[in-house]
Design a protein around this motif. Structure first.
Motif, PDB file in Angstrom:
ATOM      1  N   PHE A  92       0.863  -1.178   0.000  1.00  8.68           N
ATOM      2  CA  PHE A  92       0.000   0.000   0.000  1.00  8.68           C
ATOM      3  C   PHE A  92       0.903   1.233   0.000  1.00  8.68           C
ATOM      4  CE2 PHE A  92      -2.258  -3.500   1.752  1.00  8.68           C
ATOM      5  CZ  PHE A  92      -3.541  -3.381   1.250  1.00  8.68           C
ATOM      6  N   THR A  93       0.723   2.076  -1.003  1.00  6.47           N
ATOM      7  CA  THR A  93       1.509   3.306  -1.106  1.00  6.47           C
ATOM      8  C   THR A  93       0.659   4.460  -0.597  1.00  6.47           C
ATOM      9  OG1 THR A  93       2.654   2.410  -3.032  1.00  6.47           O
ATOM     10  CG2 THR A  93       2.880   4.756  -2.616  1.00  6.47           C
ATOM     11  N   LEU A  94       1.088   5.052   0.506  1.00  5.23           N
ATOM     12  CA  LEU A  94       0.251   6.007   1.229  1.00  5.23           C
ATOM     13  C   LEU A  94       0.556   7.440   0.840  1.00  5.23           C
ATOM     14  CD1 LEU A  94       0.354   4.383   4.777  1.00  5.23           C
ATOM     15  CD2 LEU A  94      -1.025   3.774   2.780  1.00  5.23           C
ATOM     16  N   PRO A 148       6.330   9.623   7.286  1.00 13.38           N
ATOM     17  CA  PRO A 148       5.464   8.652   7.964  1.00 13.38           C
ATOM     18  C   PRO A 148       6.146   8.027   9.177  1.00 13.38           C
ATOM     19  CG  PRO A 148       6.402   7.689   5.992  1.00 13.38           C
ATOM     20  CD  PRO A 148       6.797   9.134   5.980  1.00 13.38           C
ATOM     21  N   ARG A 149       5.343   7.621  10.135  1.00  7.93           N
ATOM     22  CA  ARG A 149       5.806   6.905  11.319  1.00  7.93           C
ATOM     23  C   ARG A 149       5.115   5.560  11.368  1.00  7.93           C
ATOM     24  NH1 ARG A 149       4.946   8.486  17.729  1.00  7.93           N
ATOM     25  NH2 ARG A 149       6.335   6.887  18.571  1.00  7.93           N
ATOM     26  N   VAL A 196       0.560   3.303   9.891  1.00  5.18           N
ATOM     27  CA  VAL A 196       1.519   4.288   9.397  1.00  5.18           C
ATOM     28  C   VAL A 196       0.798   5.627   9.317  1.00  5.18           C
ATOM     29  CG1 VAL A 196       3.081   4.944   7.543  1.00  5.18           C
ATOM     30  CG2 VAL A 196       2.788   2.532   8.119  1.00  5.18           C
ATOM     31  N   SER A 197       1.287   6.580  10.102  1.00 12.63           N
ATOM     32  CA  SER A 197       0.671   7.907  10.169  1.00 12.63           C
ATOM     33  C   SER A 197       1.727   8.967   9.903  1.00 12.63           C
ATOM     34  CB  SER A 197       0.054   8.154  11.550  1.00 12.63           C
ATOM     35  OG  SER A 197      -0.883   7.156  11.879  1.00 12.63           O
ATOM     36  N   GLY A 198       1.275  10.104   9.409  1.00 11.27           N
ATOM     37  CA  GLY A 198       2.196  11.209   9.166  1.00 11.27           C
ATOM     38  C   GLY A 198       1.473  12.395   8.592  1.00 11.27           C
ATOM     39  N   GLN A 199       2.226  13.429   8.320  1.00  8.47           N
ATOM     40  CA  GLN A 199       1.678  14.625   7.685  1.00  8.47           C
ATOM     41  C   GLN A 199       1.224  14.268   6.274  1.00  8.47           C
ATOM     42  OE1 GLN A 199       3.837  18.336   8.532  1.00  8.47           O
ATOM     43  NE2 GLN A 199       3.759  18.744   6.334  1.00  8.47           N
ATOM     44  N   VAL A 200       0.054  14.762   5.882  1.00  9.63           N
ATOM     45  CA  VAL A 200      -0.499  14.392   4.581  1.00  9.63           C
ATOM     46  C   VAL A 200       0.451  14.792   3.456  1.00  9.63           C
ATOM     47  CG1 VAL A 200      -2.394  14.782   2.978  1.00  9.63           C
ATOM     48  CG2 VAL A 200      -2.862  14.466   5.418  1.00  9.63           C
ATOM     49  N   LEU A 211      -3.101   5.180   8.000  1.00  8.57           N
ATOM     50  CA  LEU A 211      -3.842   3.991   7.616  1.00  8.57           C
ATOM     51  C   LEU A 211      -3.431   2.859   8.532  1.00  8.57           C
ATOM     52  CD1 LEU A 211      -5.807   2.720   5.487  1.00  8.57           C
ATOM     53  CD2 LEU A 211      -3.759   1.942   4.271  1.00  8.57           C
ATOM     54  N   GLY A 212      -4.412   2.274   9.229  1.00  8.32           N
ATOM     55  CA  GLY A 212      -4.186   1.063   9.993  1.00  8.32           C
ATOM     56  C   GLY A 212      -4.509  -0.138   9.130  1.00  8.32           C
ATOM     57  N   ILE A 213      -3.652  -1.150   9.177  1.00  6.88           N
ATOM     58  CA  ILE A 213      -3.882  -2.391   8.437  1.00  6.88           C
ATOM     59  C   ILE A 213      -3.993  -3.508   9.467  1.00  6.88           C
ATOM     60  CG2 ILE A 213      -3.040  -3.959   6.663  1.00  6.88           C
ATOM     61  CD1 ILE A 213      -1.469  -1.640   5.466  1.00  6.88           C
TER      62      ILE A 213
END
Length: 805
Positions: free
Chosen positions: A583-585, A590-591, A618-622, A632-634
Motif C-alpha cells: 500500500f503506497t500512502l 510517515p511513522r 503508518v501515520s504522518g503529515q499528509v 492507515l491502519g492495516i
C-alpha cells in the motif's frame, strides 16, 4: 570476582527435524544422562527449562522424575524458564505469554516447591521489547537469550539491564557464541573468557550436547575439573547463581530499552498455516473463557475446567521451531491435531455458555420469525457486520427476510448467497449493535415474495458508501484510490493491494536476509466485478493470476462501519517465492507503529521485515502543503510480518521455501523436496483510514473485533427471566484493553487482565455484574485483578500465576 560460570545443559528441541515422539525419547535420554553424571561427579550441576518436558518425564518415567525432584532439592538440578516450552517470542499473543507462566510456574511450585526466577529462551529467534514486564509479572527477574547475535544487534554488553516501556526491568545476558559447545570445550571456554571484560567481568559459558539433546559429556566435565585443578576461576553453576553474583557485585549495568531483533525474519511469515491456526486457537480460547465465565456468573452452567488442556495444546505448538515454521513437514500434522483439540475445547465451552444464556432469554412465540442471539465478547459497545444463515422448515414458496432488533425496530438488512445450495435456506447480513460484553436478540422475519437476485458479476471499477469511495485500476486490479468523503482526503498515492511476487531463494529461516523486496512480478487481473450491491454493503471482487497461482480479494464496504474489509483467498503454486501486498500512502514523514504483545513498537521506515501482531499503522503529515496528520491502519487475522519503507507499506502473505532447509546446505535441482505454503489458504485484513495518529484511530479495538468477532446462534421461543438485550461487563476507557476474563485457578472468583495500550496513565472503572471496580494504570502497565465471588471481599492485584504479591 572473575569466575566463569559453567552452565551444563542439553538444550532440547522437542520438535524440529524430528517429531514430538522422538523429542520425548530424547528428553528422557538426556535427563537420564544428566542424572548419571551427577552420580559420577559430585560437583556437577545441570540446567533445564520447559514445564512440558518435565510433564513428559513425570508421566512416562515416575521413578526418574522423583530423582529429578531430589536433585532439585539438593540444588544440583536448576529449573529455569518458567514457561511451558521455549516459545517464539514475537508471534504468541499477550495472553499466551501470561498462560505460559500461569501453567508452568504453578506446575513447578506444585512439583518442586519453587518457581523459576530466570527467563530462558536461548534458541528463540528474537524477543519483543515488552518481555521485561511480562517476565516480572511471571515472577522472573532475569533473562537469558542468544539471538540476535552481535552481528545482528548492537548491545553495549552481553550483560545488561533490559527495560520495557512501562519501566519494568530485568537483568539480561546474551550467550556468547553457542549453547551446545561440547567438541572443543577448551577453545569455547577460552573464547568466552575473552568476552568477560566487556560484560562486567562476569560470564556464563554454556556447554553440553544440544538441539537433539544429550547434555554434558564425561569429557566435558573432566575438562572443567582439570582447569579447576590448574587454579582457574571456573565453577559448575546455574543461571540463578550467576545472576545472584551479579546483583551482589553491585555493578551498574548499561540499560537497553528496545526489542532484541533481528534474527531470521523469515520466521515471521513462513508456514502461514501454523500461524493462522495459532491465532485462531488463541482467540477462540479467550472468547470461550469470557462467555463461559459470564454464564457461570449468572448461575447458568458449571465451571468449565477444560481450558487448561486447550491452552497446553496451544502453548506446546508455540515452541519456537514449530510456530516459526522451521520444523520438518510432518510436525505440522501433529500441530494441526493439537490446535484442533484446543479449538474443539473452546468451541464446546463457548457453545455451552451461549446456549445457557440464550435459553434464559424471554422470546415470545412468533412463527414467522427466527430469533438470533448475537453476543459481543468485548467490554465496549460493538457495531459489527454479521452474517446469519437459517431456514424455515416446510417453507415451499419463495420468501425474503427482514430484521428487527430487540425493541421491534427495523434493521437494514441484505440477502447474500447461502453457503448451502438447497431450497428454503437463506443467508442475511446486517449491522448488529451490541452492548458491552453482552448480547442482543434480533428477529429474522419471513416476508413472502421472491428474494432479490444476487448480482453475479457485473463489471465494476468503483464502489462507494456514505463514507468511502474506492476506485480500482483496470490494468493491475489494484486499489487506485481510497477516498474519505468525510475528511475529503485521499489516502493513497499509488496503486495498492496488488499481489506482488518476490524472489526468495533463502532457506526456511531466511538467514541473513532482512529485506523481502526483490520484486519479480505481479498478479494480473482476470476479472474485476461487483458481486454484492445492497443497502448494507457492497462487495467488489478482484480475481488475479500469476503462473499457476491465483488470488481472489473481496473488498467489502459496509454502510456505517469505519473499516474496509478485504477477504482473501490464495491458491499458491510457486516455489522459493514470497507474496506481499503493498500500500503506497499519501504521506510525508510517515511513522510506522506495530502492535506487539501487551504494547506497541515504533520502528524505522527502512524496509526491514518486522514482526508484529494484529495491526500496524503508518501515520504522518499528509503532505508538505497539507499539515493534517492522517494514517492507515492495516489489521489482520493471521499474519505476522510486514515492512515499511517511507510511505510504502507491505505485509507478507506467505513464503514458500523448502521445509527445514538450513544454510549452508545446498539444494540441487534433482532433489525431491517438500515446499512450504503450497495450495489454498484464506485470511482477512481490514483497512482503517483515519485522521490524527494511531492513538485516536481506535485501531487496537478494531483489531480485536476482527480477531474475536461476535458469536451468534439461532434460538427458539421460550419464557425466561433475562431481557432481549443485556450487558454483563463494561470497561470505561478507550485506551485500556481487557485481554482476559476467566475463572480463578483456585476456584474462588474471577480473573480480569487489563493493560494500558497507548502510553497514557489512566484511572478507569471496570463494571462486572453489580460490581464496580476502580482501576489505576500507569502507561503501558499490565494489571491482573482477582475479583472474589463474594462481593463483600476486596479485589486484589495478582501476578500472572494469580498469586497475591
Amino acid at each position: 570476582m572473575n569466575t566463569m560460570h559453567m552452565i551444563g545443559n542439553g538444550h532440547i528441541d522437542p520438535v524440529w527435524l524430528w517429531d514430538w515422539r522422538e523429542g520425548l525419547q530424547e528428553v528422557k535420554a538426556t535427563f537420564r544422562s544428566a542424572l548419571d553424571r551427577m552420580n559420577e561427579f559430585d560437583g556437577f550441576v545441570f540446567t533445564a527449562s520447559s514445564a512440558a518436558l518435565y510433564e513428559w518425564v513425570e508421566h512416562s518415567d515416575p521413578a526418574m522424575f522423583e530423582e529429578i525432584r531430589r536433585r532439585v532439592r539438593e540444588g544440583r538440578w536448576a529449573i529455569v524458564g518458567g514457561w511451558y516450552v521455549e516459545p517464539d517470542c514475537n508471534i504468541p499473543c499477550d495472553e499466551s505469554f501470561a498462560r505460559h507462566a500461569l501453567i508452568s510456574q504453578r506446575y513447578f511450585q506444585e512439583k518442586f516447591g519453587k518457581t523459576c526466577t530466570v527467563g530462558y529462551t536461548i534458541d528463540s529467534f528474537g524477543h519483543c521489547g515488552t518481555l521485561p514486564q511480562m517476565l516480572r509479572c511471571a515472577g522472573m527477574d532475569s533473562y537469558v537469550f542468544m539471538r540476535p547475535g552481535p552481528h545482528e544487534k548492537y548491545l553495549p554488553s552481553r550483560l545488561f539491564t533490559w527495560e520495557s516501556d512501562d519501566g519494568s526491568r530485568v537483568t539480561a545476558f546474551q550467550l556468547p557464541f553457542e549453547y551446545c559447545a561440547y567438541r572443543d570445550l577448551e577453545g569455547h571456554i577460552d573464547a568466552c573468557r575473552l568476552e568477560m571484560p566487556a560484560s562486567a567481568d562476569r560470564m556464563m559459558c554454556f556447554y553440553g550436547v544440544g538441539n537433539h539433546g544429550g547434555g554434558p559429556t564425561i569429557e566435558n566435565i573432566r575438562t572443567i575439573l582439570a582447569r579447576q585443578e590448574a587454579g582457574e576461576e571456573i565453577a559448575f553453576s546455574d543461571p540463578a547463581a550467576f545472576f545472584a553474583e551479579v546483583r551482589a557485585g553491585g555493578v551498574e549495568l548499561p540499560v537497553v530499552h528496545d526489542d532484541l531483533q533481528h534474527h531470521a525474519p523469515g520466521c515471521y511469515s513462513v508456514h502461514s498455516g501454523v500461524k493462522r491456526m495459532n491465532r485462531s486457537a488463541e482467540n477462540l480460547l479467550l472468547k470461550a473463557e469470557k462467555i463461559s465465565t459470564i454464564a457461570f456468573m449468572q448461575g447458568l452452567m458449571p465451571e468449565c475446567r477444560a481450558f487448561e488442556r486447550g491452552w497446553k495444546d496451544v502453548l506446546f505448538n508455540q515452541f519456537h521451531d514449530t510456530l516459526a515454521g522451521t520444523a520438518l513437514s510432518r510436525a505440522y500434522a501433529d500441530a494441526q491435531d493439537a490446535f484442533g483439540e484446543a479449538r474443539s475445547i473452546a468451541g464446546r465451552a463457548m457453545n455451552q455458555g451461549m446456549q445457557a444464556l440464550s435459553w434464559r432469554v424471554e422470546i415470545p412465540k412468533d412463527e414467522d420469525t427466527l430469533p438470533a442471539f448475537v453476543m459481543n465478547p468485548h467490554p465496549w459497545p460493538v457495531r459489527e457486520n454479521v452474517e446469519i444463515e437459517g431456514r424455515f422448515h416446510g417453507q415451499q414458496t419463495p420468501y425474503t427476510i427482514s430484521v428487527e432488533d430487540d425493541a421491534g425496530a427495523k434493521v437494514e438488512c441484505q440477502m447474500i448467497p447461502s453457503d448451502v445450495k438447497v431450497n428454503g435456506v437463506f443467508r442475511v447480513t446486517f449491522v448488529a449493535e451490541l452492548p458491552p460484553m453482552g448480547y442482543r436478540v434480533y428477529s429474522l422475519r419471513k416476508v413472502e415474495g421472491s428474494s432479490p437476485r444476487v448480482i453475479q458479476g457485473a463489471p465494476c471499477l468503483k464502489i462507494e458508501n456514505s463514507r468511502y469511495r474506492l476506485a480500482f485500476d483496470e490494468k493491475t486490479g489494484g486499489l487506485a484510490s481510497l477516498y474519505d468523503k468525510q475528511s475529503r482526503l485521499e489516502f493513497l498515492s499509488g496503486v495498492s493491494a496488488v499481489p506482488t511476487v518476490l524472489d526468495d531463494p533463502t532457506d526456511t529461516w531466511a538467514h541473513g536476509n532482512l529485506f523481502f523486496d526483490r520484486e519479480i512480478g505481479a498478479f494480473e487481473p482476470e476479472s474485476i466485478r461487483l458481486v454484492e450491491d445492497g443497502p448494507v454493503r457492497r462487495v467488489l471482487r478482484v480475481t488475479s493470476r500469476y503462473g499457476r497461482s491465483s488470488v481472489r480479494q473481496d473488498f467489502v464496504m459496509t454502510e456505517g462501519l469505519e473499516t474496509i474489509e478485504v477477504r482473501v483467498r490464495v491458491n499458491w503454486q510457486e516455489r522459493r517465492r514470497a507474496l506481499k501486498l503493498y500500500f503506497t500512502l499519501n504521506q510525508a514523514q510517515p511513522r510506522a507503529v506495530y502492535e506487539v504483545p501487551f504494547g506497541v513498537k515504533s520502528r524505522e521506515a527502512n524496509g526491514s521485515e518486522e514482526a508484529y501482531q494484529k495491526w500496524l499503522d503508518v501515520s504522518g503529515q499528509v503532505s508538505w502543503d497539507d499539515r493534517r496528520i492522517a494514517g492507515l491502519g492495516i489489521l489482520n487475522d493471521g499474519k505476522y510480518s510486514a515492512s515499511v519503507r517511507l510511505n510504502k507499506v507491505g505485509f507478507t502473505v506467505l513464503r514458500s521455501p523448502v521445509y527445514a532447509h538450513h544454510d549452508p546446505y545446498q539444494l540441487s535441482p534433482e532433489e525431491d523436496v517438500q515446499v512450504v505454503d503450497q495450495g489454498e489458504q484464506s485470511f482477512t485484513y481490514r483497512l482503517l483510514p483515519h485522521l490524527q495518529t494511531w492513538r485516536e484511530s481506535g485501531v487496537v479495538r478494531r483489531a480485536l473485533e476482527l480477531n474475536q468477532p461476535a458469536e451468534h446462534l439461532i434460538e427458539t421461543f421460550h419464557p425466561g427471566d433475562l431481557p432481549r438485550a443485556r450487558s454483563f461487563a463494561a470497561l470505561h476507557s478507550d485506551h485500556v484493553i481487557l485481554t482476559a476474563l476467566k475463572r480463578a485457578e483456585e476456584g474462588d472468583g474471577m480473573i480480569v487482565r487489563l493493560y494500558e495500550a497507548e502510553g497514557r496513565a489512566e484511572d478507569t472503572t471496570l463494571e462486572v455484574g453489580a460490581r464496580s471496580v476502580p482501576v489505576r494504570l500507569k502507561p503501558w502497565e499490565i494489571v491482573t485483578l482477582l475479583l472474589p465471588d463474594d462481593p463483600s471481599k476486596d479485589c486484589a492485584r495478582v501476578d500472572f500465576m494469580e498469586w497475591r504479591a
